[in-house]
Motif scaffolding. Structure first.
Motif, short mmCIF file in Angstrom:
data_model
loop_
_atom_site.label_atom_id
_atom_site.label_comp_id
_atom_site.label_asym_id
_atom_site.label_seq_id
_atom_site.Cartn_x
_atom_site.Cartn_y
_atom_site.Cartn_z
N LEU A 60 0.84 -1.21 0.00
CA LEU A 60 0.00 0.00 0.00
C LEU A 60 0.87 1.25 0.00
O LEU A 60 0.61 2.23 -0.71
N GLN A 61 1.93 1.20 0.80
CA GLN A 61 2.80 2.38 0.94
C GLN A 61 3.49 2.72 -0.38
O GLN A 61 3.58 3.88 -0.76
N HIS A 84 -12.43 -2.70 -3.73
CA HIS A 84 -12.90 -3.95 -3.10
C HIS A 84 -12.16 -4.31 -1.80
O HIS A 84 -11.68 -5.44 -1.66
N GLY A 85 -12.09 -3.37 -0.89
CA GLY A 85 -11.57 -3.68 0.44
C GLY A 85 -12.63 -4.49 1.18
O GLY A 85 -13.81 -4.15 1.15
N HIS A 86 -12.20 -5.59 1.83
CA HIS A 86 -13.20 -6.46 2.47
C HIS A 86 -13.22 -6.38 3.99
O HIS A 86 -13.98 -7.10 4.62
N SER A 87 -12.38 -5.53 4.58
CA SER A 87 -12.38 -5.42 6.05
C SER A 87 -12.03 -4.00 6.46
O SER A 87 -11.38 -3.26 5.70
N LEU A 88 -12.44 -3.66 7.67
CA LEU A 88 -12.08 -2.34 8.21
C LEU A 88 -10.56 -2.24 8.34
O LEU A 88 -9.98 -1.17 8.13
N GLU A 89 -9.94 -3.36 8.65
CA GLU A 89 -8.48 -3.37 8.83
C GLU A 89 -7.74 -2.90 7.57
O GLU A 89 -6.85 -2.05 7.65
N ILE A 90 -8.12 -3.44 6.40
CA ILE A 90 -7.42 -3.04 5.16
C ILE A 90 -7.77 -1.59 4.80
O ILE A 90 -6.92 -0.86 4.30
N ILE A 91 -8.99 -1.18 5.11
CA ILE A 91 -9.39 0.20 4.84
C ILE A 91 -8.51 1.15 5.66
O ILE A 91 -7.98 2.14 5.14
N LYS A 92 -8.33 0.83 6.95
CA LYS A 92 -7.49 1.66 7.82
C LYS A 92 -6.08 1.75 7.27
O LYS A 92 -5.50 2.83 7.19
N LYS A 93 -5.53 0.59 6.89
CA LYS A 93 -4.15 0.56 6.38
C LYS A 93 -4.01 1.43 5.13
O LYS A 93 -3.03 2.15 4.97
N ALA A 94 -5.02 1.35 4.24
CA ALA A 94 -4.95 2.13 2.99
C ALA A 94 -5.00 3.63 3.29
O ALA A 94 -4.20 4.41 2.77
N VAL A 95 -5.93 4.02 4.15
CA VAL A 95 -6.07 5.45 4.47
C VAL A 95 -4.79 5.95 5.14
O VAL A 95 -4.26 7.02 4.78
#
Ligand code: G3H
Ligand code: ZN
Length: 295
Positions: A60-61, A84-95
């Motif tokens: 992501l970085q 297509h993020g499937h979890s809050l965890e991946i959304i947090k990491k992306a943001v």
């Protein structure tokens, strides 16, 4: 909020002009370069996107740093979306890695669970926006969207039941507070060699009528959709259009051919340069539709 709202003003301007923006997926530097070079030549904004798997390949970085470099180099509106993020965890990491937009895909969940999980994403993102003074566009998804970004040989039938229902779309937006909504109106991920990929524009118009400008509408599965249908969707209110398979196809076709035709060549950039041109061609064709040139 005194935040960086460029992404919202770009989306609003396009919607007001009955135009769309492309969200093109990438997982390699040469594909990103092709997309960026073409939109700059076309003088048009763009969204570039990575799915979770595509992001895993780059990290992501690194994906965020690559996009930021192009944006700074050309001072151009290029927005990065987690697709297509499937979890809050991946959304947090992306943001936290610098993504400008996130798509939470809860479309396989029940209506109630989808609302609950999407709302959790929205709440977390709104907290981030408040702290960082940076707007993040959150996309939810409703309706049964089939396929994957690949070439499919089997036949695909889409039933009325799979399409997004206008009243549910309205309720979903009201209860989650999302900025944009991906809908199912006959669109399918990938290219289906033996099926027609026609859009139900009548359903799009019904959804648009009920939600107005409350959220931006998103069309996934843009590849393989007839130009006429994409142009109709631009006119009838879709703002963001996702494309992946046609880029993957261009990349793999030209790369294979080039490796076959030049067995002695070992220099990566010489082998990959024609790919940039092939990607530009795909993007050019889509941007013309998004600009409304086929209306
Ligand atoms: O999320 C990505 C898109 O929906 C891509 O769909 O591969 O059919 O262009 P596509
Ligand atoms: Zn998609």
């Amino acid at each position: 909020m005194n935040s960086n709202n460029l992404v919202l003003s770009v989306l609003n301007d396009l919607r007001n002009n009955y135009q769309g923006i492309g969200a093109f997926n990438f997982s390699t530097a040469e594909v990103l370069r092709g997309i960026v070079e073409e939109v700059i030549e076309e003088k048009y904004p763009v969204i570039v996107a990575t799915s979770e798997h595509e992001a895993n390949f780059l990290t992501l970085q690194v994906a965020a740093a690559m996009v930021d470099s192009w944006r700074k180099e050309f001072n151009w509106p290029i927005f990065l979306n987690l697709d297509h993020g499937h979890s809050l965890e991946i959304i947090k990491k992306a943001v936290l890695s610098g993504y400008d937009m996130v798509h939470f895909d809860g479309s396989t969940l029940s209506f109630g669970e989808n609302i609950q999980k999407t709302k959790e994403v929205v709440d977390w993102v709104r907290g981030f926006e408040e702290r960082e003074k940076k707007k993040i566009v959150v996309e939810g998804e409703l309706g049964y969207l089939r396929g994957s970004s690949n070439i499919h040989r089997e036949k695909m039938e889409i039933s009325e039941e799979d399409l997004t229902k206008p009243e549910e779309a309205k309720e979903f937006i009201d209860r989650t507070g999302i900025d944009s909504l991906a809908i199912a109106i006959g669109n399918i991920h990938g290219i289906f060699i033996h099926s027609q990929q026609r859009l139900h524009l009548d359903r799009l118009r019904e959804i648009k009528k009920i939600i107005g400008n409350q959220a931006f509408l998103v069309l996934h599965g843009g590849s393989g959709t007839p130009t006429e249908d994409l142009a109709g969707a631009v006119k009838d209110g879709i703002t963001k259009f996702n494309f992946n398979t046609e880029l993957r196809l261009a990349w793999s076709k030209i790369t294979r051919q080039n490796f076959r035709d030049n067995p002695q060549e070992i220099v990566p950039y010489r082998l990959l340069l024609p790919v940039v041109e092939a990607i530009k061609k795909v993007v050019q064709e889509k941007v013309k539709i998004l600009k409304g040139e086929y209306l």
